[in-house]
Scaffold this motif. Structure first.
Motif, PDB file in Angstrom:
ATOM      1  N   ALA A 208       0.820  -1.075  -0.080  1.00  0.00           N
ATOM      2  CA  ALA A 208      -0.043   0.147   0.105  1.00  0.00           C
ATOM      3  C   ALA A 208       0.890   1.054   0.074  1.00  0.00           C
ATOM      4  O   ALA A 208       2.056   1.184   0.429  1.00  0.00           O
ATOM      5  CB  ALA A 208      -0.845  -0.090   1.324  1.00  0.00           C
ATOM      6  N   GLU A 209       0.381   2.110  -0.583  1.00  0.00           N
ATOM      7  CA  GLU A 209       1.226   3.302  -0.296  1.00  0.00           C
ATOM      8  C   GLU A 209       0.531   4.336   0.462  1.00  0.00           C
ATOM      9  O   GLU A 209      -0.791   4.651   0.525  1.00  0.00           O
ATOM     10  CB  GLU A 209       1.049   4.052  -1.920  1.00  0.00           C
ATOM     11  N   CYS A 210       1.236   4.763   1.515  1.00  0.00           N
ATOM     12  CA  CYS A 210       0.421   5.527   2.447  1.00  0.00           C
ATOM     13  C   CYS A 210       0.713   7.120   2.172  1.00  0.00           C
ATOM     14  O   CYS A 210       1.905   7.562   2.622  1.00  0.00           O
ATOM     15  CB  CYS A 210       1.052   4.897   3.792  1.00  0.00           C
ATOM     16  N   ILE A 211      -0.322   7.677   1.929  1.00  0.00           N
ATOM     17  CA  ILE A 211      -0.058   9.083   1.952  1.00  0.00           C
ATOM     18  C   ILE A 211      -1.086   9.897   2.858  1.00  0.00           C
ATOM     19  O   ILE A 211      -1.951   9.529   3.200  1.00  0.00           O
ATOM     20  CB  ILE A 211      -0.864   9.452   0.317  1.00  0.00           C
ATOM     21  N   ALA A 212      -0.355  11.098   3.251  1.00  0.00           N
ATOM     22  CA  ALA A 212      -0.943  12.037   4.126  1.00  0.00           C
ATOM     23  C   ALA A 212      -1.068  13.377   3.395  1.00  0.00           C
ATOM     24  O   ALA A 212      -0.126  13.655   2.344  1.00  0.00           O
ATOM     25  CB  ALA A 212       0.047  12.231   5.498  1.00  0.00           C
ATOM     26  N   ARG A 213      -2.269  14.087   3.350  1.00  0.00           N
ATOM     27  CA  ARG A 213      -2.293  15.179   2.912  1.00  0.00           C
ATOM     28  C   ARG A 213      -2.755  16.259   3.768  1.00  0.00           C
ATOM     29  O   ARG A 213      -3.537  16.128   4.630  1.00  0.00           O
ATOM     30  CB  ARG A 213      -3.481  15.250   1.784  1.00  0.00           C
ATOM     31  N   GLY A 214      -2.061  17.616   3.735  1.00  0.00           N
ATOM     32  CA  GLY A 214      -2.448  18.573   4.639  1.00  0.00           C
ATOM     33  C   GLY A 214      -3.084  19.728   3.695  1.00  0.00           C
ATOM     34  O   GLY A 214      -3.834  20.613   4.214  1.00  0.00           O
ATOM     35  N   TYR A 215      -2.955  19.402   2.562  1.00  0.00           N
ATOM     36  CA  TYR A 215      -3.492  20.624   1.511  1.00  0.00           C
ATOM     37  C   TYR A 215      -4.142  19.856   0.214  1.00  0.00           C
ATOM     38  O   TYR A 215      -3.846  18.522  -0.034  1.00  0.00           O
ATOM     39  CB  TYR A 215      -2.314  21.434   0.955  1.00  0.00           C
TER      40      TYR A 215
END
Ligand code: ATP
Ligand code: MG
Length: 306
Positions: free
Chosen positions: A113-120
């Protein structure tokens, strides 16, 4: 993953190591029988100067990119370690031929899995938001635009596609089905923890960390460990804070020049044609190299001597 050779790849013979697999950007090696690392469960990860865009590995390498990404990753691993987050790097004493652009890492059982975090909000997150008001199924407030800051950072996983396929954004529920509910929760926690830590470090350096992609794996003792590259311009969107202005695409320290040129009339390339993209003009190669160097310098506060 797999052993297929990406376009433009040359697999070097490295003393003490046997080539194991090629990614879009990296070559993985295992210890050769009888070599100093033989018997230890490690991989040598070598970052090439290859660049990928729109799921194609381009024919034009970006000089020094492999060194810049490796050095920036190593700097970040130190920051993570200082915050008590363990990672996969074991040594940077690598063969001379790949000095600076390789690291010896624990061979992890990678989580698919690709673990992506987004703040924008931007990119594929913005596209989904415009369609449905959500990102990977998470409902967001109304009125957000390209570049908007989110009320809080969100975890937006994607599936790790085989080479040549698109990675696809997936909901947390789908991730939980794929990897198990308990692991999904741990991945979300670990991803957001790293994002929050890195976002603050970036902010102090005048950089907005819009989003970032992490990969995790299990070490032999079963500890979930952050792997791959971390917080580089290939895996993250970095925006200069001083020019942040939601409502349009933000200037960024990454492949923006490459993507913009590829989709411009000048390139003559049709993204949906299935054809390989054309070679990049020298000025696009140079501008991209400079952006990667700028990212390194802004974040670390030191110039990378090449
Ligand atoms: P793919 O491998 O699907 O082509 P990619 O193009 O992003 O993905 P690269 O970044 O070029 O791949 O290569 C790095 C590969 O090494 C990835 O498949 C990644 O999952 C794997 N990897 C990263 N860290 C480790 C580790 N510690 N142990 C084993 N594999 C790792
Ligand atoms: Mg990768």
């Amino acid at each position: 993953s797999g052993d297929a050779q990406p376009r433009g790849a040359t697999v070097e013979e490295l003393p003490g190591w046997v080539h194991a697999s090629s990614g879009k950007v990296r070559e993985l090696y295992r210890p050769a029988p009888g070599s100093p690392w033989d018997g230890q469960d490690v991989v040598l990860m070598v970052a090439s100067d290859r660049i990928s865009a729109y799921d194609h590995v381009l024919g034009s390498p970006i000089p020094d990119k492999g060194i810049i990404l490796t050095q920036l990753s190593l700097w970040w691993f130190d920051q993570l370690e200082a915050a008590g987050i363990s990672h996969h790097v074991v040594s940077v004493e690598v063969p001379e031929a790949v000095a600076g652009r390789a690291m010896i890492c624990r061979n992890l059982q990678m989580v698919e899995a690709e673990c992506i975090a987004r703040g924008y909000l931007t990119g594929s997150g913005l596209a989904e938001y415009r369609e449905s008001g959500t990102v990977t199924g998470l409902v967001l407030p109304e009125g957000l635009t390209d570049g908007s800051q989110l009320p809080e950072p969100i975890f937006t996983p994607s599936s790790k596609a085989a080479q040549g396929d698109h990675d696809e954004n997936i909901s947390f529920e789908t991730l939980a089905e794929n990897v198990g509910a308990e692991l999904a929760v741990r991945l979300r926690e670990a991803t957001l923890r790293i994002y929050v830590l890195a976002e603050e470090i970036c902010r102090d350096a005048g950089v907005i960390l819009a989003d970032t992609k992490l990969e995790f794996g299990f070490d032999p003792a079963g500890a979930l460990t952050v792997a791959d590259e971390v917080l580089t311009p290939d895996s993250s969107r970095f925006w200069p804070a001083e020019s942040w202005a939601p409502g349009a695409a933000q200037p960024s320290f990454d492949k923006q020049f490459v993507r913009d040129w590829l989709t411009s009339a000048e390139s003559g390339w049709d993204r949906n044609s299935g054809q390989a993209p054309p070679a990049l003009p020298q000025e696009v190669v140079e501008a991209t190299r400079q952006r990667y160097l700028d990212a390194y310098q802004r974040l670390t506060g030191t110039e990378l001597l090449l």
